[in-house]
Write a protein that holds these residues in place. Structure first.
Motif, PDB file in Angstrom:
ATOM      1  N   THR A 133       0.861  -1.180   0.000  1.00 15.00           N
ATOM      2  CA  THR A 133       0.000   0.000   0.000  1.00 15.00           C
ATOM      3  C   THR A 133       0.894   1.224   0.000  1.00 15.00           C
ATOM      4  O   THR A 133       1.679   1.428   0.933  1.00 15.00           O
ATOM      5  N   GLU A 134       0.799   1.998  -1.048  1.00 11.91           N
ATOM      6  CA  GLU A 134       1.678   3.152  -1.206  1.00 11.91           C
ATOM      7  C   GLU A 134       1.563   4.093  -0.005  1.00 11.91           C
ATOM      8  O   GLU A 134       0.464   4.330   0.519  1.00 11.91           O
ATOM      9  N   ALA A 135       2.717   4.619   0.428  1.00 11.68           N
ATOM     10  CA  ALA A 135       2.761   5.585   1.530  1.00 11.68           C
ATOM     11  C   ALA A 135       2.284   6.929   0.991  1.00 11.68           C
ATOM     12  O   ALA A 135       3.075   7.776   0.561  1.00 11.68           O
ATOM     13  N   THR A 136       0.973   7.118   1.025  1.00  8.06           N
ATOM     14  CA  THR A 136       0.350   8.222   0.298  1.00  8.06           C
ATOM     15  C   THR A 136       0.877   9.582   0.744  1.00  8.06           C
ATOM     16  O   THR A 136       1.190  10.442  -0.086  1.00  8.06           O
ATOM     17  N   THR A 137       0.986   9.791   2.042  1.00  5.98           N
ATOM     18  CA  THR A 137       1.445  11.087   2.537  1.00  5.98           C
ATOM     19  C   THR A 137       2.858  11.380   2.067  1.00  5.98           C
ATOM     20  O   THR A 137       3.180  12.515   1.691  1.00  5.98           O
ATOM     21  N   MET A 138       3.720  10.353   2.054  1.00  4.70           N
ATOM     22  CA  MET A 138       5.083  10.552   1.564  1.00  4.70           C
ATOM     23  C   MET A 138       5.086  10.809   0.061  1.00  4.70           C
ATOM     24  O   MET A 138       5.912  11.578  -0.440  1.00  4.70           O
ATOM     25  N   LEU A 139       4.166  10.181  -0.658  1.00  4.12           N
ATOM     26  CA  LEU A 139       4.051  10.456  -2.090  1.00  4.12           C
ATOM     27  C   LEU A 139       3.717  11.923  -2.315  1.00  4.12           C
ATOM     28  O   LEU A 139       4.317  12.585  -3.178  1.00  4.12           O
ATOM     29  N   TYR A 140       2.759  12.442  -1.549  1.00  2.00           N
ATOM     30  CA  TYR A 140       2.417  13.857  -1.663  1.00  2.00           C
ATOM     31  C   TYR A 140       3.661  14.733  -1.423  1.00  2.00           C
ATOM     32  O   TYR A 140       3.898  15.708  -2.130  1.00  2.00           O
ATOM     33  N   GLY A 141       4.426  14.382  -0.372  1.00  2.00           N
ATOM     34  CA  GLY A 141       5.611  15.166  -0.044  1.00  2.00           C
ATOM     35  C   GLY A 141       6.678  15.076  -1.119  1.00  2.00           C
ATOM     36  O   GLY A 141       7.267  16.091  -1.517  1.00  2.00           O
ATOM     37  N   ALA A 142       6.934  13.869  -1.608  1.00  2.00           N
ATOM     38  CA  ALA A 142       7.959  13.683  -2.644  1.00  2.00           C
ATOM     39  C   ALA A 142       7.571  14.412  -3.923  1.00  2.00           C
ATOM     40  O   ALA A 142       8.422  15.021  -4.592  1.00  2.00           O
ATOM     41  N   ARG A 143       6.297  14.335  -4.258  1.00  2.00           N
ATOM     42  CA  ARG A 143       5.807  15.024  -5.464  1.00  2.00           C
ATOM     43  C   ARG A 143       6.015  16.524  -5.334  1.00  2.00           C
ATOM     44  O   ARG A 143       6.475  17.191  -6.278  1.00  2.00           O
ATOM     45  N   GLU A 144       5.695  17.089  -4.158  1.00  2.00           N
ATOM     46  CA  GLU A 144       5.839  18.534  -3.964  1.00  2.00           C
ATOM     47  C   GLU A 144       7.312  18.946  -3.939  1.00  2.00           C
ATOM     48  O   GLU A 144       7.668  20.008  -4.468  1.00  2.00           O
ATOM     49  N   CYS A 145       8.177  18.133  -3.355  1.00  2.00           N
ATOM     50  CA  CYS A 145       9.616  18.436  -3.363  1.00  2.00           C
ATOM     51  C   CYS A 145      10.120  18.595  -4.787  1.00  2.00           C
ATOM     52  O   CYS A 145      10.828  19.555  -5.117  1.00  2.00           O
ATOM     53  N   ALA A 146       9.771  17.641  -5.636  1.00  2.00           N
ATOM     54  CA  ALA A 146      10.230  17.691  -7.022  1.00  2.00           C
ATOM     55  C   ALA A 146       9.579  18.846  -7.774  1.00  2.00           C
ATOM     56  O   ALA A 146      10.231  19.529  -8.578  1.00  2.00           O
ATOM     57  N   ARG A 147       8.294  19.071  -7.518  1.00  2.00           N
ATOM     58  CA  ARG A 147       7.586  20.152  -8.214  1.00  2.00           C
ATOM     59  C   ARG A 147       8.219  21.501  -7.911  1.00  2.00           C
ATOM     60  O   ARG A 147       8.450  22.319  -8.818  1.00  2.00           O
ATOM     61  N   LEU A 148       8.522  21.737  -6.631  1.00  2.00           N
ATOM     62  CA  LEU A 148       9.120  23.012  -6.234  1.00  2.00           C
ATOM     63  C   LEU A 148      10.519  23.178  -6.813  1.00  2.00           C
ATOM     64  O   LEU A 148      10.906  24.274  -7.242  1.00  2.00           O
TER      65      LEU A 148
END
Length: 393
Positions: free
Chosen positions: A252-267
């Motif tokens: 089960t994907e670590a959803t909250t960490m996915l959100y964080g990783a996505r935002e790190c890369a986006r920024l």
């Protein structure tokens, strides 16, 4: 202001506060696809096999090594700091025949030395750290991939401490596998490990693929791969099936960490990768100038120092741990010490991710000056901040 983890960008924290969604919700799979695309740009690669491993940066390292290394494979590890020794240990636990080459801490390998070692060992895989925060050194990688491929080896690189703040060119440097973490120049929390595999590396993983019994269709071969990957959780064949078109259940994907990783890369990409590297270089140069102006000796080959962290020798007669404690308790500023032969000998001062800012650098130098003076060090008043300001001028 240590070597990581660092203060998380508030925008990343906000992204991580979003509600969870199911792992097969179209929004979730869209986030996964977006995150893969973003990290292809971060790694500067076209690799389809670019994804997140749920876990700290060490989880990414273990996933890469356990999936790429068969028991008995020769692995060459050039060691120039603590984290090279970590690669060695993990490769040994994978059952590899590990060969180590070392240079003194504070130095890096020349391309000629690496090629000589590759010729001697004839490894299946060369495993290297790019930026080793224990020594603050940044290992040059240009040409290493070409050497490895010319001699039939794969190249794996741990770029946890360097990517986002120092140049990293996965495709141009012919790197076959790379793993990172969020808690350094990417400005996020520890807990998610971006990973990318070249087609060469994917071919190795493909040769060891297996599907869990509870997931196989009736027409799939039940026989496992001849040399199955020894970990289930870190089996990149299964993880690739989970992130790929099959969406074959693995975890089960670590959803909250996915959100964080996505935002790190986006920024990072919103700022521009080249601009972010230049920002880390600028603030790193300001820290370097400031500590030198305070009379502190810098450890290691400064010409090969990472942009985002500097190691300074603790002055004779000064209690290094007491200084660190006062900085933390009186000013709310954390700096690091180091490991092994450098434990208690140096402080490591970082300026990375969200903390690669002028105000953070100047406040740190001003506070360090005050604490050093209280501990009897001869420090010229205002010298550290003045030197940093010249860099910023």
């Amino acid at each position: 202001m240590g070597p990581g983890p660092i203060t998380v960008d508030p925008r990343v924290l906000r992204a991580m506060s979003a509600q969870l969604v199911g792992q097969y919700d179209p929004a979730m799979t869209a986030y996964m696809n977006e995150t893969q695309a973003l990290y292809r740009e971060v790694f500067r690669t076209r690799n389809e096999a670019t994804l997140l491993v749920d876990g700290t940066s060490r989880a990414g390292i273990e996933a890469a090594l356990v999936s790429l290394v068969h028991p008995g494979d020769r692995v060459l590890v050039p060691v120039f700091g603590r984290f090279g020794h970590l690669l060695r240990e993990i490769a040994e636990r994978c059952g590899a025949e590990v060969h180590v080459r070392e240079v003194p801490w504070g130095e890096v390998f020349t391309l000629e030395a690496i090629e000589q070692a590759v010729r001697e060992v004839r490894p299946h895989l060369v495993a290297m750290v790019q930026g080793d925060t224990s020594t603050t050194m940044n290992q040059p990688l240009e040409g290493v991939g070409e050497v490895c491929h010319r001699h039939g080896a794969l190249l794996y690189v741990d770029c946890t401490a360097s990517v986002g703040g120092n140049a990293f060119e996965m495709d141009a440097w012919e790197i076959d596998a790379a793993t990172a973490g969020l808690q350094k120049c990417l400005g996020g929390p520890s807990g998610s490990a971006p990973l990318s595999l070249s087609p060469r590396a994917v071919a190795v993983v493909d040769g060891r693929r297996s599907v869990e019994a509870g997931l196989r269709s009736e027409d799939e071969d039940a026989a496992p791969a001849p040399v199955r990957i020894r970990s289930n959780y870190f089996d990149l064949g299964m993880v690739l099936d989970y992130w790929g078109e099959k969406r074959l259940n693995h975890h089960t994907e670590a959803t909250t960490m996915l959100y964080g990783a996505r935002e790190c890369a986006r920024l990072l990409l919103e700022e521009g990768l080249d601009a972010a590297i230049a920002r880390h270089r600028l603030h790193g140069e300001a820290v370097l100038a400031g500590v030198r102006a305070l009379g502190l000796e810098v450890f290691g080959d400064v010409a090969h120092k990472m942009h985002n962290v500097v190691a300074v020798e603790i002055p004779a007669g000064v209690d290094g741990e007491a200084v660190r404690a006062e900085l933390l308790h009186d000013y709310g500023i954390e700096i690091g010490t180091s490991f092994g032969p450098l434990a208690g000998r140096v402080w490591r001062i970082g300026s990375m991710g969200y903390n690669a800012r002028k105000d953070a650098v100047l406040v740190t130098l001003a506070a360090l000056e005050q604490v050093l003076r209280r501990h009897g060090a001869r420090v010229e008043a205002g010298a550290g901040c003045a030197a940093a300001q010249e860099v910023y001028a």
